[in-house]
Design a protein around this motif. Structure first.
Motif, PDB file in Angstrom:
ATOM      1  N   PRO A 162      11.147 -22.191  49.531  1.00 31.81           N
ATOM      2  CA  PRO A 162      10.518 -21.905  48.238  1.00 31.81           C
ATOM      3  C   PRO A 162       9.174 -22.622  48.109  1.00 31.81           C
ATOM      4  O   PRO A 162       9.055 -23.791  48.457  1.00 31.81           O
ATOM      5  CB  PRO A 162      11.541 -22.429  47.227  1.00 31.81           C
ATOM      6  CG  PRO A 162      12.846 -22.332  47.941  1.00 31.81           C
ATOM      7  CD  PRO A 162      12.542 -22.649  49.378  1.00 31.81           C
ATOM      8  N   ARG A 163       8.186 -21.891  47.660  1.00 34.28           N
ATOM      9  CA  ARG A 163       6.797 -22.353  47.565  1.00 34.28           C
ATOM     10  C   ARG A 163       6.162 -22.554  48.935  1.00 34.28           C
ATOM     11  O   ARG A 163       5.083 -23.148  49.055  1.00 34.28           O
ATOM     12  CB  ARG A 163       6.681 -23.643  46.746  1.00 34.28           C
ATOM     13  CG  ARG A 163       7.266 -23.559  45.353  1.00 34.28           C
ATOM     14  CD  ARG A 163       6.626 -22.467  44.521  1.00 34.28           C
ATOM     15  NE  ARG A 163       5.186 -22.633  44.349  1.00 34.28           N
ATOM     16  CZ  ARG A 163       4.368 -21.691  43.883  1.00 34.28           C
ATOM     17  NH1 ARG A 163       4.833 -20.483  43.562  1.00 34.28           N
ATOM     18  NH2 ARG A 163       3.082 -21.923  43.736  1.00 34.28           N
ATOM     19  N   GLY A 164       6.803 -22.028  49.994  1.00 35.01           N
ATOM     20  CA  GLY A 164       6.212 -22.064  51.323  1.00 35.01           C
ATOM     21  C   GLY A 164       5.030 -21.109  51.425  1.00 35.01           C
ATOM     22  O   GLY A 164       4.893 -20.158  50.652  1.00 35.01           O
ATOM     23  N   THR A 165       4.174 -21.366  52.398  1.00 31.01           N
ATOM     24  CA  THR A 165       2.923 -20.627  52.558  1.00 31.01           C
ATOM     25  C   THR A 165       2.997 -19.652  53.715  1.00 31.01           C
ATOM     26  O   THR A 165       3.463 -19.997  54.805  1.00 31.01           O
ATOM     27  CB  THR A 165       1.761 -21.606  52.810  1.00 31.01           C
ATOM     28  OG1 THR A 165       1.633 -22.491  51.698  1.00 31.01           O
ATOM     29  CG2 THR A 165       0.451 -20.863  53.011  1.00 31.01           C
ATOM     30  N   ALA A 166       2.531 -18.431  53.482  1.00 32.68           N
ATOM     31  CA  ALA A 166       2.363 -17.439  54.547  1.00 32.68           C
ATOM     32  C   ALA A 166       0.869 -17.204  54.751  1.00 32.68           C
ATOM     33  O   ALA A 166       0.125 -16.993  53.781  1.00 32.68           O
ATOM     34  CB  ALA A 166       3.057 -16.129  54.191  1.00 32.68           C
ATOM     35  N   ILE A 167       0.429 -17.272  55.992  1.00 33.86           N
ATOM     36  CA  ILE A 167      -0.951 -16.985  56.355  1.00 33.86           C
ATOM     37  C   ILE A 167      -0.944 -15.788  57.295  1.00 33.86           C
ATOM     38  O   ILE A 167      -0.354 -15.841  58.384  1.00 33.86           O
ATOM     39  CB  ILE A 167      -1.621 -18.181  57.065  1.00 33.86           C
ATOM     40  CG1 ILE A 167      -1.560 -19.451  56.214  1.00 33.86           C
ATOM     41  CG2 ILE A 167      -3.054 -17.842  57.459  1.00 33.86           C
ATOM     42  CD1 ILE A 167      -2.449 -19.460  55.017  1.00 33.86           C
ATOM     43  N   VAL A 168      -1.572 -14.696  56.885  1.00 35.79           N
ATOM     44  CA  VAL A 168      -1.634 -13.486  57.708  1.00 35.79           C
ATOM     45  C   VAL A 168      -3.099 -13.186  57.998  1.00 35.79           C
ATOM     46  O   VAL A 168      -3.878 -12.909  57.076  1.00 35.79           O
ATOM     47  CB  VAL A 168      -0.963 -12.290  57.009  1.00 35.79           C
ATOM     48  CG1 VAL A 168      -1.106 -11.027  57.861  1.00 35.79           C
ATOM     49  CG2 VAL A 168       0.509 -12.591  56.733  1.00 35.79           C
ATOM     50  N   ALA A 169      -3.473 -13.273  59.269  1.00 39.47           N
ATOM     51  CA  ALA A 169      -4.847 -13.023  59.690  1.00 39.47           C
ATOM     52  C   ALA A 169      -4.858 -11.811  60.615  1.00 39.47           C
ATOM     53  O   ALA A 169      -4.083 -11.748  61.571  1.00 39.47           O
ATOM     54  CB  ALA A 169      -5.412 -14.244  60.405  1.00 39.47           C
ATOM     55  N   PHE A 170      -5.751 -10.863  60.348  1.00 34.98           N
ATOM     56  CA  PHE A 170      -5.706  -9.609  61.090  1.00 34.98           C
ATOM     57  C   PHE A 170      -7.071  -8.927  61.122  1.00 34.98           C
ATOM     58  O   PHE A 170      -7.965  -9.246  60.320  1.00 34.98           O
ATOM     59  CB  PHE A 170      -4.666  -8.663  60.476  1.00 34.98           C
ATOM     60  CG  PHE A 170      -5.003  -8.173  59.087  1.00 34.98           C
ATOM     61  CD1 PHE A 170      -5.441  -6.873  58.885  1.00 34.98           C
ATOM     62  CD2 PHE A 170      -4.889  -9.010  57.983  1.00 34.98           C
ATOM     63  CE1 PHE A 170      -5.765  -6.415  57.615  1.00 34.98           C
ATOM     64  CE2 PHE A 170      -5.206  -8.563  56.704  1.00 34.98           C
ATOM     65  CZ  PHE A 170      -5.640  -7.264  56.518  1.00 34.98           C
ATOM     66  N   VAL A 171      -7.208  -8.007  62.050  1.00 38.95           N
ATOM     67  CA  VAL A 171      -8.383  -7.140  62.131  1.00 38.95           C
ATOM     68  C   VAL A 171      -8.017  -5.823  61.457  1.00 38.95           C
ATOM     69  O   VAL A 171      -7.163  -5.085  61.956  1.00 38.95           O
ATOM     70  CB  VAL A 171      -8.796  -6.897  63.592  1.00 38.95           C
ATOM     71  CG1 VAL A 171      -9.958  -5.905  63.658  1.00 38.95           C
ATOM     72  CG2 VAL A 171      -9.182  -8.206  64.275  1.00 38.95           C
ATOM     73  N   PRO A 172      -8.622  -5.488  60.310  1.00 37.95           N
ATOM     74  CA  PRO A 172      -8.280  -4.232  59.633  1.00 37.95           C
ATOM     75  C   PRO A 172      -8.757  -3.013  60.425  1.00 37.95           C
ATOM     76  O   PRO A 172      -9.803  -3.054  61.082  1.00 37.95           O
ATOM     77  CB  PRO A 172      -9.025  -4.332  58.288  1.00 37.95           C
ATOM     78  CG  PRO A 172      -9.431  -5.766  58.155  1.00 37.95           C
ATOM     79  CD  PRO A 172      -9.613  -6.268  59.541  1.00 37.95           C
ATOM     80  N   SER A 173      -7.992  -1.942  60.333  1.00 37.14           N
ATOM     81  CA  SER A 173      -8.420  -0.701  60.981  1.00 37.14           C
ATOM     82  C   SER A 173      -9.710  -0.175  60.359  1.00 37.14           C
ATOM     83  O   SER A 173     -10.523   0.446  61.053  1.00 37.14           O
ATOM     84  CB  SER A 173      -7.313   0.355  60.880  1.00 37.14           C
ATOM     85  OG  SER A 173      -7.015   0.650  59.520  1.00 37.14           O
TER      86      SER A 173
END
Length: 216
Positions: free
Chosen positions: A125-136
């Motif tokens: 709970p209250r953990g962090t998600a980091i999503v890094a990507f190259v968009p199409s």
């Protein structure tokens, strides 16, 4: 080991990209760092799709999940503990990590909605998600898509539009509360300098999204 998977047999070629594109990598790393949480002394952090461990070692992420044994060798050599597994079925307990990173691996995940659900599951709970990507829908995204059939790695990739990624995170219970982007210019000249990140996700060829899992 899947001998047809280049991440099993040609992983050193993939890893060599980071040395040949030093400024590109530095720009991407700056963007991820700009939204990453402060690193505690003993971080319960994981990178999903850790690959060769370039990002994990630079960011101080001690644990990675990776399906390809070949490229995982390089991550282990960089000091990362690597668990074999896929993003859609993470080999981690519920609520067991405080920060989960998914960096440039989204395009290689088949069921990304399931992967985001798993991302939410393993976060405390209250953990962090980091999503890094190259968009199409970006200059680099179009370049990689056009090169896909001739490139052994991107032939296996499916890039997604930025709005779809944001919406899928929200659907998984990970609403985006911060975002940055970089690599805003021509891909042909992007490696000539290190580009600082700017706020927002609506432009740029490298987008980093920050989400916090809501408390139950």
């Amino acid at each position: 080991m899947d001998e047809t998977n280049p991440f099993e047999t040609r992983f050193r070629e993939y890893d060599a990209w980071f040395d040949a594109h030093e400024n590109l990598f530095a720009s991407e790393l700056l963007a991820v760092r700009s939204v990453a949480p402060p690193r505690p002394p003993s971080p319960r952090w994981v990178e999903i799709g850790v690959g060769s461990g370039r990002f994990a070692s630079a960011l101080g992420i001690p644990l990675g999940v990776e399906p390809a044994d070949g490229i995982a060798e390089l991550a282990r050599a960089r000091g990362i503990t690597v668990l074999k597994g896929v993003a859609e079925a993470l080999p981690l307990e519920d609520g067991s990590v405080d920060a989960a990173y998914l960096i440039t691996s989204l395009c290689f995940i088949e069921d990304w909605e399931r992967a985001f659900a798993e991302l939410a599951r393993v976060l405390a709970p209250r953990g962090t998600a980091i999503v890094a990507f190259v968009p199409s829908d970006s200059p680099f995204g179009r370049l990689y898509t056009d090169a896909g059939q001739s490139d052994p790695f991107f032939r296996r990739a499916t890039l997604r539009p930025r709005r779809a990624v944001v919406d899928a995170l929200v659907e998984a219970g990970l609403p985006v509360d911060r975002a940055v982007h970089t690599l805003t210019g021509d891909p042909a000249t992007a490696n000539e300098r290190v580009e600082p990140p700017e706020a927002g996700w609506a432009t740029g060829s490298f987008v980093v999204l920050h989400s916090v899992r809501s408390a139950p």
